[in-house]
Design a protein around this motif. Structure first.
Motif, PDB file in Angstrom:
ATOM      1  N   UNK A 117     -26.224 -18.802  -1.717  1.00  0.00           N
ATOM      2  CA  UNK A 117     -25.798 -20.169  -1.427  1.00  0.00           C
ATOM      3  C   UNK A 117     -24.845 -20.246  -0.243  1.00  0.00           C
ATOM      4  N   UNK A 118     -24.634 -19.141   0.461  1.00  0.00           N
ATOM      5  CA  UNK A 118     -23.831 -19.186   1.685  1.00  0.00           C
ATOM      6  C   UNK A 118     -24.502 -20.088   2.716  1.00  0.00           C
ATOM      7  N   UNK A 119     -23.734 -20.771   3.541  1.00  0.00           N
ATOM      8  CA  UNK A 119     -24.351 -21.492   4.663  1.00  0.00           C
ATOM      9  C   UNK A 119     -24.892 -20.569   5.759  1.00  0.00           C
ATOM     10  N   UNK A 120     -24.588 -19.283   5.683  1.00  0.00           N
ATOM     11  CA  UNK A 120     -25.163 -18.311   6.619  1.00  0.00           C
ATOM     12  C   UNK A 120     -26.659 -18.183   6.340  1.00  0.00           C
ATOM     13  N   UNK A 121     -27.450 -18.155   7.398  1.00  0.00           N
ATOM     14  CA  UNK A 121     -28.912 -18.020   7.269  1.00  0.00           C
ATOM     15  C   UNK A 121     -29.258 -16.534   7.163  1.00  0.00           C
ATOM     16  N   UNK A 122     -28.947 -15.956   6.005  1.00  0.00           N
ATOM     17  CA  UNK A 122     -29.108 -14.519   5.822  1.00  0.00           C
ATOM     18  C   UNK A 122     -30.581 -14.111   5.769  1.00  0.00           C
ATOM     19  N   UNK A 123     -30.846 -12.908   6.303  1.00  0.00           N
ATOM     20  CA  UNK A 123     -32.112 -12.204   6.115  1.00  0.00           C
ATOM     21  C   UNK A 123     -31.836 -10.958   5.282  1.00  0.00           C
ATOM     22  N   UNK A 124     -32.850 -10.451   4.602  1.00  0.00           N
ATOM     23  CA  UNK A 124     -32.790  -9.110   4.068  1.00  0.00           C
ATOM     24  C   UNK A 124     -33.179  -8.125   5.178  1.00  0.00           C
ATOM     25  N   UNK A 125     -32.949  -6.828   4.909  1.00  0.00           N
ATOM     26  CA  UNK A 125     -33.353  -5.809   5.877  1.00  0.00           C
ATOM     27  C   UNK A 125     -34.880  -5.729   5.874  1.00  0.00           C
ATOM     28  N   UNK A 126     -35.492  -6.224   6.910  1.00  0.00           N
ATOM     29  CA  UNK A 126     -36.953  -6.285   6.985  1.00  0.00           C
ATOM     30  C   UNK A 126     -37.367  -6.423   8.448  1.00  0.00           C
ATOM     31  N   UNK A 127     -38.568  -5.974   8.804  1.00  0.00           N
ATOM     32  CA  UNK A 127     -39.005  -6.054  10.201  1.00  0.00           C
ATOM     33  C   UNK A 127     -38.940  -7.465  10.774  1.00  0.00           C
ATOM     34  N   UNK A 128     -39.220  -8.476   9.957  1.00  0.00           N
ATOM     35  CA  UNK A 128     -39.237  -9.849  10.465  1.00  0.00           C
ATOM     36  C   UNK A 128     -37.889 -10.267  11.024  1.00  0.00           C
ATOM     37  N   UNK A 129     -36.804  -9.735  10.461  1.00  0.00           N
ATOM     38  CA  UNK A 129     -35.478 -10.098  10.966  1.00  0.00           C
ATOM     39  C   UNK A 129     -35.281  -9.588  12.392  1.00  0.00           C
ATOM     40  N   UNK A 130     -35.712  -8.358  12.654  1.00  0.00           N
ATOM     41  CA  UNK A 130     -35.558  -7.803  13.999  1.00  0.00           C
ATOM     42  C   UNK A 130     -36.529  -8.464  14.981  1.00  0.00           C
ATOM     43  N   UNK A 131     -37.698  -8.833  14.497  1.00  0.00           N
ATOM     44  CA  UNK A 131     -38.629  -9.587  15.348  1.00  0.00           C
ATOM     45  C   UNK A 131     -38.025 -10.928  15.740  1.00  0.00           C
ATOM     46  N   UNK A 132     -37.319 -11.568  14.812  1.00  0.00           N
ATOM     47  CA  UNK A 132     -36.664 -12.844  15.108  1.00  0.00           C
ATOM     48  C   UNK A 132     -35.568 -12.656  16.151  1.00  0.00           C
ATOM     49  N   UNK A 133     -34.804 -11.557  16.058  1.00  0.00           N
ATOM     50  CA  UNK A 133     -33.766 -11.295  17.051  1.00  0.00           C
ATOM     51  C   UNK A 133     -34.374 -11.079  18.432  1.00  0.00           C
ATOM     52  N   UNK A 134     -35.495 -10.365  18.495  1.00  0.00           N
ATOM     53  CA  UNK A 134     -36.173 -10.177  19.783  1.00  0.00           C
ATOM     54  C   UNK A 134     -36.666 -11.507  20.340  1.00  0.00           C
ATOM     55  N   UNK A 135     -37.239 -12.312  19.469  1.00  0.00           N
ATOM     56  CA  UNK A 135     -37.783 -13.597  19.918  1.00  0.00           C
ATOM     57  C   UNK A 135     -36.688 -14.490  20.483  1.00  0.00           C
TER      58      UNK A 135
END
Length: 687
Positions: free
Chosen positions: A18-36
């Motif tokens: 319930x944090x307002x932070x848009x957290x990701x779990x450790x997963x490839x999609x998170x790093x793909x989002x950072x690259x994008x």
């Protein structure tokens, strides 16, 4: 609105859903989002019972302005270190290399290629004690990323290269020797304070469970009185201090010496600490017959069953340090455990309340916070008759149970359940508590049913009977195999030896390097910037030394030269580190004692319904020979579960009586039907 963590199984991650932070779990999609997006990654690592993790979350991750800045300028990943010890280990190594210290919460900024470039732990909401605020850190990283991207990238690549170049090889180190073990003992002697019973000179005191086990084994093997005296002194110090829960049993994480000299605990209770200490105190009783050791072992076992056992039969990871203060409604550390004299009198009445205050060191001024005290056993406390003391503790435990309880992390960690299985199985056998053996068996059943797949591979965690997504690491294989082997020796059910063999084979196939060193992750695990490899024993046995111990025990049971050779090669790290840093290789030193002693192989043959067999079997389990393995059953027969003990093959009963064979490397002493003679062959016991 809940963030992505709402779909997690980790209680720690769910705490941040319930944090307002848009957290990701450790997963490839998170790093793909950072690259994008062309932004860096912020990695936050913690665990459910971590006090300062909760503080950072409340101060910063729940703040709308801080969260908005994080969401705009970073991809934010939250990791439970207990679910992903591999991720935690790799980046903690980087934090320690860069800052000279580490801890949790761990905060790491990295590129979209997972290459770290800035590190820290807890950051306050405003500048404090020379530390920048968390927002200042975020802003500084953003400015560096946008204004000096090339320089940041070079730093990240250099750090990654340095980490990737680190490896520990056992090539040429040799196996542990009498001399190297003696040097380790000497180093511990220099580090031990006989007046206090604690190791190390700092104010923070962690329970030295694995060092005590080494000292007990070394004394059993060599007769060194100094080793036994240090083991007893350390155990008495822990049992009398507020590290031990004097009312409910079990141990807190560590104690901190205040300026007044009083030891105050950090109140979280971890499964691994309690499993290790339960077994150590049981082994101390086995060696000395101490009533205090027996009481602490059983109270710790009962604590684990009462407060950590889950509905599925496994054991939860931890209890939080924090709980709600009934007076203020705030969550504070230690509220569940602290008392005032007035509170004791309210529960116990005037006479027993005053007696309990003196016995447990509860003062009007208080030894903790806000005039409260944490129970301990002062040296000058009054003597209390045993039945009266038991009644006092029972009433205090009931009254405490009406307070708001600390939170519990209900996930099942395979490795720590393996440690609990071994401890409960042995306590049940030593103290004639079949209920504890039953609880150990139920936990082992859960691991087989939920955590092991058709190839006997292990999953790291489960919760509510549902397996987690993460593969087991080396410590899971080593500790679970150890638990299964202990259960096999106690129950005489060969199926547990069979399951341990599956896991031992996978250690050889998936975790072992050509030079005999071990990796924390399997050959086919997710590739991180460095393949983690840490042989040191810290809060719990490292995967390296846990696996070495399981391999050695399995080899003793089966005669497998491949498993023994692998264990000997892995123990080269103990020969290298033991004399220099014994406090950081305690479990490895214990396994080395077993190697130097044999370990001894004990076969007890006889009919299961013969009472004389039970006595001979218990005598074998109570032997102090380091790392001895025990097999019990009919000669060469299979048990009801279809398992088989190779040690029983071709053994015969003498005069048709239950008979014990004590061997080393499959060379045996004279078989005996006499428990006293068996005890002499295996060391002193307290039947």
């Amino acid at each position: 609105m809940p963030n992505r963590l709402a779909h997690a199984t980790s209680p720690y991650l769910l705490q941040h859903a319930d944090n307002p932070v848009d957290w990701w779990q450790w997963e490839p999609a998170a790093f793909e989002e950072a690259r994008r997006r062309g932004v860096p990654v912020f990695l936050s690592v913690g665990y459910s019972s971590c006090h300062w993790c909760h503080v950072l979350a409340h101060e910063s991750f729940e703040d709308e302005l801080v969260a908005a800045y994080m969401n705009e300028h970073f991809v934010n990943i939250k990791v439970d270190r207990e679910e992903r010890p591999d991720v935690d280990a790799v980046y903690m190594e980087a934090v320690q290399a860069a800052t000279g210290q580490g801890g949790w919460p761990m905060s790491v900024f990295m590129t979209a290629e997972a290459e770290p470039f800035y590190f820290g732990t807890y950051f306050p909401p405003e500048p404090r004690h020379g530390m920048p605020s968390f927002m200042q850190v975020l802003e500084g990283v953003h400015v560096a990323w946008t204004g000096r991207r090339e320089e940041v990238g070079e730093v990240a690549q250099k750090i990654t290269r340095d980490l990737a170049g680190r490896a520990f090889s056992t090539e040429g180190t040799g196996r542990p020797t009498e001399e190297s073990q003696a040097h380790a003992l000497l180093a511990l002697t220099r580090d031990y304070d006989p007046a206090s019973g604690w190791f190390g000179g700092g104010d923070t005191k962690f329970p030295p469970s694995m060092i005590v086990e080494f000292l007990l084994r070394h004394h059993a093997r060599t007769g060194a009185e100094g080793a036994r005296e240090m083991a007893e002194g350390a155990c008495w110090a822990m049992a009398r201090a507020s590290l031990f829960d004097q009312v409910g049993g079990g141990f807190h994480r560590y104690v901190l010496r205040q300026s007044s000299g009083v030891l105050v605990p950090h109140f979280e209770k971890m499964l691994y600490d309690n499993a290790l200490l339960c077994r150590v105190y049981a082994h101390l009783w086995r060696a000395t017959g101490s009533d205090l050791a027996r009481r602490v072992a059983l109270e710790t076992a009962d604590f684990m069953v009462r407060e950590l056992r889950t509905d599925q039969g496994g054991f939860a990871s931890a209890l939080d340090a924090d709980s709600e203060d009934p007076q203020t409604g705030e969550h504070v550390e230690g509220a569940y455990y602290a008392w005032t004299p007035a509170q004791l009198r309210e529960v116990l009445g005037e006479a027993d309340g005053d007696l309990a205050a003196g016995y447990f060191g509860v003062t009007e001024e208080g030894t903790f916070e806000h005039g409260t005290s944490v129970l301990q056993l002062p040296q000058d406390g009054p003597a209390v008759e045993a039945d009266r003391l038991a009644g006092i503790k029972e009433r205090l435990l009931a009254a405490r149970g009406r307070r708001p309880a600390p939170g519990r992390d209900d996930k099942i960690v395979a490795a720590w359940n393996g440690l609990a299985i071994a401890a409960l199985a042995e306590c049940g056998a030593y103290f004639e508590r079949p209920d504890l053996v039953e609880r150990a068996t139920e936990a082992a059943d859960l691991l087989v049913r939920v955590h092991m797949d058709g190839r006997a591979r292990l999953s790291r965690t489960s919760k509510d009977g549902q397996v987690g997504a993460n593969d087991g690491v080396l410590e899971d294989y080593g500790d679970v195999a150890e638990g299964f082997l202990a259960l096999a020796s106690v129950t005489g059910e060969g199926v547990w030896l069979e399951f341990a063999g599956f896991l031992a084979d996978l250690v050889l196939d998936r975790f072992t390097a050509e030079d005999g060193s071990l990796y924390d992750t399997a050959h086919d695990a997710e590739k991180l910037i460095r393949r983690p490899q840490d042989p040191t024993d810290t809060a719990a046995p490292s995967g390296w030394t846990a696996a070495a111990g399981a391999l050695l025990s399995y080899a003793a049971h089966t005669g497998s030269q491949a498993h023994r050779t692998a264990a000997e090669r892995a123990l080269g790290v103990v020969h290298a580190l033991g004399p220099r840093v014994p406090r950081f290789i305690g479990h490895g030193l214990s396994v080395a004692e077993a190697l130097l002693d044999g370990p001894r192989e004990v076969a007890v043959v006889g009919h299961p319904e013969d009472p004389a067999l039970a006595l001979l079997h218990r005598t074998a389990l109570l032997g102090t020979a380091p790392g001895a393995v025990v097999a019990v059953g009919l000669p060469g027969a299979e048990d009801g579960d279809g398992g088989e003990f190779p040690l029983l093959a071709e053994r015969t009963r003498v005069r048709d009586l239950p008979t014990a064979y004590v061997c080393r490397h499959f060379v045996c002493a004279r078989p005996t039907t006499d428990p006293v003679e068996l005890a002499e062959q295996l060391g002193a016991i307290r039947p």
